[in-house]
Design a protein around this motif. Structure first.
Motif, mmCIF file in Angstrom:
data_model
loop_
_atom_site.group_PDB
_atom_site.id
_atom_site.type_symbol
_atom_site.label_atom_id
_atom_site.label_comp_id
_atom_site.label_asym_id
_atom_site.label_seq_id
_atom_site.Cartn_x
_atom_site.Cartn_y
_atom_site.Cartn_z
ATOM 1 N N GLY A 103 -7.011 -1.730 -5.016
ATOM 2 C CA GLY A 103 -7.233 -0.854 -3.813
ATOM 3 C C GLY A 103 -6.797 -1.623 -2.552
ATOM 4 N N ILE A 104 -6.622 -2.973 -2.592
ATOM 5 C CA ILE A 104 -6.059 -3.450 -1.151
ATOM 6 C C ILE A 104 -4.538 -3.036 -0.975
ATOM 7 C CG2 ILE A 104 -5.449 -5.549 0.243
ATOM 8 C CD1 ILE A 104 -7.907 -6.726 -1.403
ATOM 9 N N CYS A 105 -4.263 -2.807 0.225
ATOM 10 C CA CYS A 105 -2.921 -1.934 0.674
ATOM 11 C C CYS A 105 -1.902 -2.982 1.064
ATOM 12 C CB CYS A 105 -3.268 -0.803 1.920
ATOM 13 S SG CYS A 105 -3.960 -1.723 3.281
ATOM 14 N N HIS A 106 -2.334 -4.008 0.663
ATOM 15 C CA HIS A 106 -1.192 -5.049 0.952
ATOM 16 C C HIS A 106 -1.246 -6.204 0.141
ATOM 17 C CE1 HIS A 106 -4.446 -6.203 3.555
ATOM 18 N NE2 HIS A 106 -4.096 -7.193 3.229
ATOM 19 N N GLU A 108 -1.263 -10.367 0.101
ATOM 20 C CA GLU A 108 -1.750 -11.730 1.093
ATOM 21 C C GLU A 108 -1.277 -12.871 0.260
ATOM 22 O OE1 GLU A 108 -5.756 -11.867 2.303
ATOM 23 O OE2 GLU A 108 -6.019 -9.653 2.542
ATOM 24 N N LEU A 135 3.852 0.746 5.463
ATOM 25 C CA LEU A 135 4.602 0.120 6.411
ATOM 26 C C LEU A 135 3.509 -0.497 7.392
ATOM 27 C CD1 LEU A 135 7.763 2.623 7.400
ATOM 28 C CD2 LEU A 135 7.587 0.213 6.034
ATOM 29 N N VAL A 136 2.340 -0.597 7.303
ATOM 30 C CA VAL A 136 1.164 -0.756 8.274
ATOM 31 C C VAL A 136 1.031 -2.298 7.965
ATOM 32 C CG1 VAL A 136 -0.744 -0.426 9.616
ATOM 33 C CG2 VAL A 136 0.605 1.400 8.883
ATOM 34 N N CYS A 137 0.050 -2.224 7.011
ATOM 35 C CA CYS A 137 -0.789 -3.671 6.546
ATOM 36 C C CYS A 137 0.381 -4.727 5.995
ATOM 37 C CB CYS A 137 -1.778 -3.392 5.596
ATOM 38 S SG CYS A 137 -2.710 -1.929 5.730
ATOM 39 N N ALA A 139 3.001 -5.781 7.011
ATOM 40 C CA ALA A 139 3.498 -6.100 8.352
ATOM 41 C C ALA A 139 2.956 -7.522 8.907
ATOM 42 C CB ALA A 139 3.893 -5.151 9.414
ATOM 43 N N SER A 140 1.590 -7.554 8.525
ATOM 44 C CA SER A 140 0.934 -8.395 9.432
ATOM 45 C C SER A 140 0.759 -9.678 8.510
ATOM 46 C CB SER A 140 -0.592 -7.967 9.676
ATOM 47 O OG SER A 140 -0.059 -6.832 10.559
ATOM 48 N N PHE A 141 1.043 -9.587 7.049
ATOM 49 C CA PHE A 141 0.781 -10.848 6.296
ATOM 50 C C PHE A 141 2.216 -11.630 5.728
ATOM 51 C CE2 PHE A 141 -2.859 -8.030 6.215
ATOM 52 C CZ PHE A 141 -3.969 -9.035 6.174
ATOM 53 N N MET B 1 -8.466 -0.056 5.379
ATOM 54 C CA MET B 1 -8.590 -1.182 4.378
ATOM 55 C C MET B 1 -8.020 -2.445 4.770
ATOM 56 S SD MET B 1 -9.596 -1.029 0.993
ATOM 57 C CE MET B 1 -10.146 -2.903 0.964
ATOM 58 N N HIS B 2 -6.954 -2.415 5.504
ATOM 59 C CA HIS B 2 -6.543 -3.729 5.856
ATOM 60 C C HIS B 2 -7.433 -4.498 6.875
ATOM 61 C CE1 HIS B 2 -4.160 -2.989 9.776
ATOM 62 N NE2 HIS B 2 -3.963 -4.222 9.571
ATOM 63 N N SER B 5 -9.785 -6.743 5.178
ATOM 64 C CA SER B 5 -9.114 -8.156 5.008
ATOM 65 C C SER B 5 -8.973 -8.880 6.149
ATOM 66 C CB SER B 5 -7.724 -7.939 4.502
ATOM 67 O OG SER B 5 -7.528 -6.992 3.573
ATOM 68 N N ILE B 6 -8.837 -8.267 7.327
ATOM 69 C CA ILE B 6 -8.653 -9.063 8.437
ATOM 70 C C ILE B 6 -10.006 -9.675 8.952
ATOM 71 C CG2 ILE B 6 -8.309 -8.509 10.920
ATOM 72 C CD1 ILE B 6 -6.020 -7.017 10.228
ATOM 73 N N SER B 37 -0.240 -5.514 16.893
ATOM 74 C CA SER B 37 -0.877 -5.969 15.739
ATOM 75 C C SER B 37 -0.999 -5.307 14.510
ATOM 76 C CB SER B 37 -2.014 -6.831 16.249
ATOM 77 O OG SER B 37 -3.070 -5.901 16.604
ATOM 78 N N ASN B 38 -1.137 -3.787 14.983
ATOM 79 C CA ASN B 38 -1.587 -2.813 13.943
ATOM 80 C C ASN B 38 -3.056 -3.017 13.708
ATOM 81 O OD1 ASN B 38 1.000 -1.789 13.117
ATOM 82 N ND2 ASN B 38 1.404 -3.285 11.563
ATOM 83 N N MET B 106 -2.794 -11.790 17.786
ATOM 84 C CA MET B 106 -4.041 -11.538 16.927
ATOM 85 C C MET B 106 -4.713 -12.884 16.942
ATOM 86 S SD MET B 106 -1.673 -10.126 13.691
ATOM 87 C CE MET B 106 -2.997 -9.656 12.821
#
Ligand SMILES: Nc1nc2c(ncn2[C@@H]2O[C@H](COP(=O)(O)OP(=O)(O)OP(=O)(O)O)[C@@H](O)[C@H]2O)c(=O)[nH]1
Ligand SMILES: [Mg+2]
Ligand SMILES: [Zn+2]
Lengths: 233, 115
Positions: A103-106, A108, A135-137, A139-141, B1-2, B5-6, B37-38, B106
């Motif tokens: 269920g996590i969208c990216h 890590e 395309l969202v999450c 991108a940050s990881f 959801m993210h 995690s953050i 940073s989304n 961030m």
């Protein structure tokens, strides 16, 4: 907005630490460990991102078909729930492992690190990560990758680069995928390239189709060249 | 959801950075997040509230989030441009630039503790 309770003035003893810690430092710490592992084995790590259904798994299959006799390659596939994508890739005869994110969208860095010992890294030249379709999450990881490649299918709106700028800013290559459908769609490669390059002027752009194989040789040449560069360092 | 995690990552990061004894006295966390940073502050606040359900230890710690706008500084003419519509191009000399000086943050930029 949250409500601020100012107990500070009343007590006069609050201590403040000014910091500048990246709030994903825990992730980036693990990403660095992955980078070091890859450097030890000279494995090129490529993170493939896109919206859902832009053709990542199909491209992995096509790439495996073209390159598996030239390079040792393997794939890790992130998916919300199923094992299907890894099975599709294994059918081409290369090793693929599914990371079910539940269920996590990216993906890590920690999730990648956890499965790393299932890969025979010293014998892998090219390791792909197929990220979760979004395309969202992702991108940050940072996953410790050498290159980030984003697929942008002709079946999607060509306004994606400005909607998801962080992804395009952090990518090295944009693959305009499903190019075989261009004659039937109101999609402008020129416009999407212009927008993407306004965000990131260093972005490489390649038009591909896993179906007609347009651009697949150029894509494979790019990979082979990057693998060579990695092995020379 | 993210956002969930953050929040987890922020708390893990703080646990890497400070002794537990100190964390027990933590009273506020200040974040600075850029528009690139989304991270959506409202969603992050929600995720932070949800975090307390499983981690009641930090329920009194207040989260502050400051958002920042996007700015680039031209490598050639040093001009600072407020980026509009994600057009990463210098206002002054029209050259493209990836030199983001604000808006990508961030950061945990301040942590408050009770004495
Ligand atoms: N016409 C055309 N269709 C394609 C091409 N590549 C993939 N497809 C189709 O697009 C659909 C999605 O392809 P996948 O490869 O599963 O996409 P994905 O990005 O891995 O999808 P997720 O992992 O679910 O995000 C499938 O029905 C493919 O057959 C292509 O080059 N041209
Ligand atoms: Mg897939
Ligand atoms: Zn300039």
């Amino acid at each position: 907005m949250s409500i601020e309770k100012s107990t500070k003035a009343a007590r006069g003893t609050a201590q403040c630490e000014n910091t500048n810690i990246n709030l994903l430092k825990a992730n980036d710490f693990v990403a660095d460990i992955i980078k070091k592992e890859m450097a030890k084995s000279n494995t090129l790590l490529v993170n493939i991102t896109s919206s859902a259904g832009s053709g990542k798994t199909t491209l992995m299959q096509k790439t495996a078909e073209k390159l598996k006799d030239k390079l040792n390659m393997a794939v890790m596939v992130g998916d919300l729930e199923t094992e299907r994508d890894a099975e599709r890739i294994r059918e081409t005869g290369i090793f693929a492992l599914q990371i079910v994110t539940g269920g996590i969208c990216h993906l890590e860095a920690q999730m990648i690190h956890q499965v790393l010992d299932q890969f025979d890294l010293p014998n892998i030249d090219l390791l792909f990560i197929e990220n979760v379709g979004n395309l969202v999450c992702p991108a940050s990881f940072d996953l410790g990758e050498d290159y980030r490649v984003t697929l942008m299918a002709t079946t999607e709106g060509d306004d994606k680069p400005k909607k998801y700028p962080r992804m395009f800013l952090t990518s090295d290559m944009m693959l305009v995928s499903k190019a075989d459908l261009l004659p039937y769609l109101p999609f402008s490669v020129e416009a999407v390239t212009k927008d993407a390059r306004e965000v990131n002027h260093e972005l490489e752009v390649l038009q591909i189709s896993s179906l007609s194989e347009e651009g697949i040789d150029e894509w494979c040449d790019w990979l082979v060249q990057k693998v060579k560069q990695k092995q020379q360092t | 959801m993210h956002e969930t995690s953050i929040v987890n990552s922020i708390m893990r990061t703080l646990e890497m950075e400070f002794e537990q004894e100190k964390l027990n006295k933590m009273k506020a966390i200040h974040l600075k997040v850029g528009i690139l940073s989304n991270i959506e502050p409202r969603l992050l606040h929600n995720a932070y509230s949800a975090y307390h359900i499983t981690n009641p230890g930090y329920h009194h710690v207040v989260l502050h989030i400051e958002s920042t706008e996007l700015k680039i500084q031209c490598e050639v003419c040093n001009h600072i441009t407020d980026v509009k519509n994600y057009r990463f191009i210098c206002d002054n000399c029209e050259r493209p630039s990836k030199n983001v000086i604000q808006g990508e943050e961030m950061l945990i930029h301040k942590v408050e503790f009770d004495d």
